[in-house]
Design a protein around this motif. Structure first.
Motif, PDB file in Angstrom:
ATOM      1  N   VAL A 242       0.837  -1.202   0.000  1.00 14.40           N
ATOM      2  CA  VAL A 242       0.000   0.000   0.000  1.00 14.40           C
ATOM      3  C   VAL A 242       0.872   1.252   0.000  1.00 14.40           C
ATOM      4  CG1 VAL A 242      -1.632   1.357   1.372  1.00 14.40           C
ATOM      5  CG2 VAL A 242      -1.985  -1.099   1.076  1.00 14.40           C
ATOM      6  N   SER A 243       1.923   1.235   0.809  1.00 15.44           N
ATOM      7  CA  SER A 243       2.828   2.382   0.866  1.00 15.44           C
ATOM      8  C   SER A 243       3.489   2.625  -0.488  1.00 15.44           C
ATOM      9  CB  SER A 243       3.895   2.145   1.940  1.00 15.44           C
ATOM     10  OG  SER A 243       4.827   3.202   1.965  1.00 15.44           O
ATOM     11  N   GLY A 244       3.945   1.554  -1.126  1.00 14.85           N
ATOM     12  CA  GLY A 244       4.594   1.708  -2.422  1.00 14.85           C
ATOM     13  C   GLY A 244       3.659   2.239  -3.489  1.00 14.85           C
ATOM     14  N   VAL A 245       2.439   1.701  -3.522  1.00 11.95           N
ATOM     15  CA  VAL A 245       1.459   2.155  -4.517  1.00 11.95           C
ATOM     16  C   VAL A 245       1.101   3.622  -4.276  1.00 11.95           C
ATOM     17  CG1 VAL A 245      -0.903   1.853  -5.345  1.00 11.95           C
ATOM     18  CG2 VAL A 245       0.536  -0.149  -4.917  1.00 11.95           C
ATOM     19  N   ALA A 246       0.886   3.977  -3.012  1.00 17.69           N
ATOM     20  CA  ALA A 246       0.552   5.367  -2.691  1.00 17.69           C
ATOM     21  C   ALA A 246       1.713   6.302  -3.023  1.00 17.69           C
ATOM     22  CB  ALA A 246       0.181   5.492  -1.219  1.00 17.69           C
ATOM     23  N   ALA A 265      -2.089  11.225  -1.042  1.00 15.52           N
ATOM     24  CA  ALA A 265      -1.365  10.011  -1.425  1.00 15.52           C
ATOM     25  C   ALA A 265      -0.034   9.914  -0.688  1.00 15.52           C
ATOM     26  CB  ALA A 265      -1.141   9.997  -2.936  1.00 15.52           C
ATOM     27  N   ALA A 266       0.656  11.037  -0.542  1.00 13.34           N
ATOM     28  CA  ALA A 266       1.930  11.031   0.181  1.00 13.34           C
ATOM     29  C   ALA A 266       1.722  10.659   1.648  1.00 13.34           C
ATOM     30  CB  ALA A 266       2.592  12.405   0.070  1.00 13.34           C
ATOM     31  N   ALA A 267       0.652  11.166   2.236  1.00 11.35           N
ATOM     32  CA  ALA A 267       0.352  10.830   3.628  1.00 11.35           C
ATOM     33  C   ALA A 267       0.053   9.341   3.779  1.00 11.35           C
ATOM     34  CB  ALA A 267      -0.829  11.664   4.120  1.00 11.35           C
ATOM     35  N   VAL A 268      -0.674   8.768   2.825  1.00  8.81           N
ATOM     36  CA  VAL A 268      -0.974   7.335   2.869  1.00  8.81           C
ATOM     37  C   VAL A 268       0.309   6.519   2.735  1.00  8.81           C
ATOM     38  CG1 VAL A 268      -2.135   5.448   1.658  1.00  8.81           C
ATOM     39  CG2 VAL A 268      -3.327   7.612   2.036  1.00  8.81           C
ATOM     40  N   ALA A 269       1.230   6.974   1.889  1.00  9.29           N
ATOM     41  CA  ALA A 269       2.497   6.259   1.715  1.00  9.29           C
ATOM     42  C   ALA A 269       3.281   6.204   3.026  1.00  9.29           C
ATOM     43  CB  ALA A 269       3.324   6.937   0.626  1.00  9.29           C
ATOM     44  N   VAL A 270       3.338   7.316   3.722  1.00  3.06           N
ATOM     45  CA  VAL A 270       4.061   7.352   4.995  1.00  3.06           C
ATOM     46  C   VAL A 270       3.337   6.516   6.051  1.00  3.06           C
ATOM     47  CG1 VAL A 270       4.826   8.853   6.859  1.00  3.06           C
ATOM     48  CG2 VAL A 270       5.081   9.584   4.487  1.00  3.06           C
ATOM     49  N   ALA A 271       2.014   6.625   6.088  1.00  4.69           N
ATOM     50  CA  ALA A 271       1.239   5.824   7.040  1.00  4.69           C
ATOM     51  C   ALA A 271       1.440   4.336   6.787  1.00  4.69           C
ATOM     52  CB  ALA A 271      -0.241   6.185   6.934  1.00  4.69           C
ATOM     53  N   GLY A 272       1.560   3.950   5.520  1.00  6.16           N
ATOM     54  CA  GLY A 272       1.796   2.552   5.192  1.00  6.16           C
ATOM     55  C   GLY A 272       3.127   2.046   5.726  1.00  6.16           C
ATOM     56  N   LEU A 273       4.154   2.890   5.657  1.00  4.70           N
ATOM     57  CA  LEU A 273       5.458   2.499   6.201  1.00  4.70           C
ATOM     58  C   LEU A 273       5.371   2.223   7.701  1.00  4.70           C
ATOM     59  CD1 LEU A 273       8.041   4.879   4.464  1.00  4.70           C
ATOM     60  CD2 LEU A 273       7.854   2.405   4.212  1.00  4.70           C
ATOM     61  N   LEU A 274       4.728   3.130   8.425  1.00  2.00           N
ATOM     62  CA  LEU A 274       4.620   2.961   9.872  1.00  2.00           C
ATOM     63  C   LEU A 274       3.728   1.773  10.229  1.00  2.00           C
ATOM     64  CD1 LEU A 274       4.312   6.708  10.924  1.00  2.00           C
ATOM     65  CD2 LEU A 274       6.286   5.205  11.204  1.00  2.00           C
ATOM     66  N   ALA A 275       2.661   1.575   9.463  1.00  2.00           N
ATOM     67  CA  ALA A 275       1.794   0.427   9.718  1.00  2.00           C
ATOM     68  C   ALA A 275       2.541  -0.876   9.455  1.00  2.00           C
ATOM     69  CB  ALA A 275       0.545   0.516   8.843  1.00  2.00           C
ATOM     70  N   GLY A 276       3.382  -0.879   8.429  1.00  2.00           N
ATOM     71  CA  GLY A 276       4.180  -2.068   8.153  1.00  2.00           C
ATOM     72  C   GLY A 276       5.130  -2.391   9.285  1.00  2.00           C
ATOM     73  N   TRP A 277       5.757  -1.361   9.841  1.00  2.00           N
ATOM     74  CA  TRP A 277       6.649  -1.574  10.990  1.00  2.00           C
ATOM     75  C   TRP A 277       5.866  -2.146  12.170  1.00  2.00           C
ATOM     76  CZ3 TRP A 277       7.077   2.541  15.098  1.00  2.00           C
ATOM     77  CH2 TRP A 277       7.852   2.088  16.171  1.00  2.00           C
ATOM     78  N   ALA A 278       4.688  -1.575  12.447  1.00  2.00           N
ATOM     79  CA  ALA A 278       3.885  -2.059  13.567  1.00  2.00           C
ATOM     80  C   ALA A 278       3.473  -3.515  13.354  1.00  2.00           C
ATOM     81  CB  ALA A 278       2.653  -1.175  13.738  1.00  2.00           C
ATOM     82  N   ALA A 279       3.103  -3.852  12.116  1.00  2.00           N
ATOM     83  CA  ALA A 279       2.698  -5.229  11.832  1.00  2.00           C
ATOM     84  C   ALA A 279       3.877  -6.188  11.969  1.00  2.00           C
ATOM     85  CB  ALA A 279       2.106  -5.311  10.427  1.00  2.00           C
ATOM     86  N   ALA A 280       5.055  -5.744  11.532  1.00  2.00           N
ATOM     87  CA  ALA A 280       6.237  -6.600  11.631  1.00  2.00           C
ATOM     88  C   ALA A 280       6.686  -6.780  13.070  1.00  2.00           C
ATOM     89  CB  ALA A 280       7.373  -6.003  10.800  1.00  2.00           C
ATOM     90  N   GLN A 281       6.394  -5.809  13.915  1.00  2.00           N
ATOM     91  CA  GLN A 281       6.835  -5.843  15.306  1.00  2.00           C
ATOM     92  C   GLN A 281       5.990  -6.783  16.162  1.00  2.00           C
ATOM     93  OE1 GLN A 281       9.429  -3.796  15.969  1.00  2.00           O
ATOM     94  NE2 GLN A 281       9.668  -4.130  18.156  1.00  2.00           N
TER      95      GLN A 281
END
Length: 408
Positions: A242-246, A265-281
């Motif tokens: 999602v982050s990459g597409v955004a 779209a830029a805000a969604v891209a950044v939010a996707g990065l942080l959500a990915g970190w949270a999911a990986a953690q």
């Protein structure tokens, strides 16, 4: 238990908002540093300041929210992170303080040498803070913060490859967000030349940020395998996609000069990065410490959730009103002019005061970071207080003289 997760989700939302809004504010400092010289450089710097000055303080509301929620509801996690990562957190706080100081002094002088000092200080602190906060995220994500009071290494915990790459990525992400926002603001001000300049910067920073994100993932493969596995599978992978597409969408929208949609779209891209970190953690906050184990008792969790819900009734409408005023140009600080009051002979600033302020600040920082014991920390606090006194003596008399010279 769902109750244990609610404060964590609130903190994550606050972190996303701080990154999207405050990160763009920090990114403006980088562009001010790279604006160049001459009238064009001054125009770019003034635009960056004008666009962010009304909201920079409000953006820190989200950092305060994150800190308050985490230390209240997950005290063992908060204590472990703040004790092991005291140095980068302290340096990030110093950057925030100096940014606030430079915002306050921006229109206080029209002396070229003083303006250069203010601009450079603003830019350096704008890079320092997101970089240090990024290293903190990298340290947590790479499992280098063990549970316990200062249980991790005070240096290597945040100077490892994953942390350093995360710090650089945080700086570049803020630069990308800032360029998109500033291009949109310049168009709103009907400044096509400045808008095009930031459009070019937005495209360049988007490409650089994308490459850095992939490079950080490659570094994590070797340096933080658990993080890498979490980002390349399940919810973590979905968030990264999602982050990459955004991110690609925001790049295309900037290219087409569709800045309003590009912001989202830029805000969604950044939010996707942080959500990915949270999911990986998940499910651990720290190695061996789950969310349920770190959470406070139910009474505390409920009190915090209710307090935030009540506060949101006041906070969100207030912030919405503030941003509406900003986006409609009704708080345009460009109408302000630098101070140009005559300075009398009694208002000359003592040269020793500035040097004494720097010396006290260095002393306080050294004692606070490197010394142990209550006595050393007490002296550090006193040194910081004396720093404020000397700093006022160094920069205050001009303002006092200006007021005295004004006709009543």
């Amino acid at each position: 238990m769902v109750l244990d997760l609610i404060p964590l989700l609130i903190a994550l939302v606050g972190l996303v908002l701080y990154t999207v809004l405050g990160g763009a504010d920090f990114g403006a400092g980088l562009w001010q540093l790279l604006a160049g010289s001459g009238e064009r450089g001054r125009a770019l710097r003034d635009h960056a300041h004008r666009a962010n000055a009304p909201v920079w303080e409000a953006n820190h509301v989200w950092l305060i929210l994150v800190l308050t929620v985490v230390w209240t509801t997950y005290p063992s996690f908060f204590g472990s992170v703040c004790s092991t990562l005291a140095i980068p957190l302290f340096l990030a706080a110093i950057g925030i303080v100096f940014r606030g100081l430079t915002y306050a002094l921006h229109y206080a002088t029209d002396v070229p040498r003083e303006r250069r000092v203010i601009d450079v200080t603003f830019s350096i602190s704008s890079i320092l803070t997101p970089f240090m906060l990024g290293t903190v995220v990298g340290a947590i994500a790479s499992d280098r913060v063990p549970v316990g009071n200062a249980a991790g290494n005070a240096i290597t915990s945040w100077t490892n490859p994953t942390s350093l790459m995360s710090g650089v990525l945080a700086v570049c992400t803020g630069a990308f967000l800032s360029a998109v926002y500033l291009a949109a603001d310049a168009r709103r001000f009907s400044e096509s030349g400045i808008s095009e300049a930031f459009r070019t910067r937005a495209v360049a920073s988007a490409l650089i940020t994308g490459v850095l994100a992939l490079a950080t993932l490659a570094v994590a493969h070797q340096d933080a395998p658990r993080l890498y596995d979490g980002l390349t599978s399940g919810l973590g992978l979905a968030a990264v996609v999602v982050s990459g597409v955004a991110g690609l969408a925001s790049l295309g929208l900037v290219w087409l000069r569709r800045y309003t949609t590009a912001r989202l779209a830029a805000a969604v891209a950044v939010a996707g990065l942080l959500a990915g970190w949270a999911a990986a953690q998940r499910p651990d906050l720290l190695p061996g410490l789950t969310v349920q184990e770190a959470a406070a008792d139910n009474a505390t969790l409920i009190a915090v959730i209710v307090s935030i819900a009540v506060g949101a009734v006041i906070l969100f409408p207030s912030l919405a009103f503030l941003f509406r005023l900003v986006l409609t140009g009704r708080l345009d600080p460009g109408r302000l002019t630098p101070a140009s009051h005559p300075v009398g002979p009694d208002a000359r600033r003592p040269a020793w005061a500035g040097r004494a302020a720097v010396a006290c600040f260095v002393l306080g920082t050294a004692l606070f970071v490197f010394a142990d014991g209550d006595a050393a920390h007490t002296v550090a606090v006193i040194a910081f207080a004396v720093t404020a006194v000397f700093a006022y003596a160094a920069i205050g008399p001009d303002q006092l003289a200006a007021r005295e010279s004004e006709p009543e």
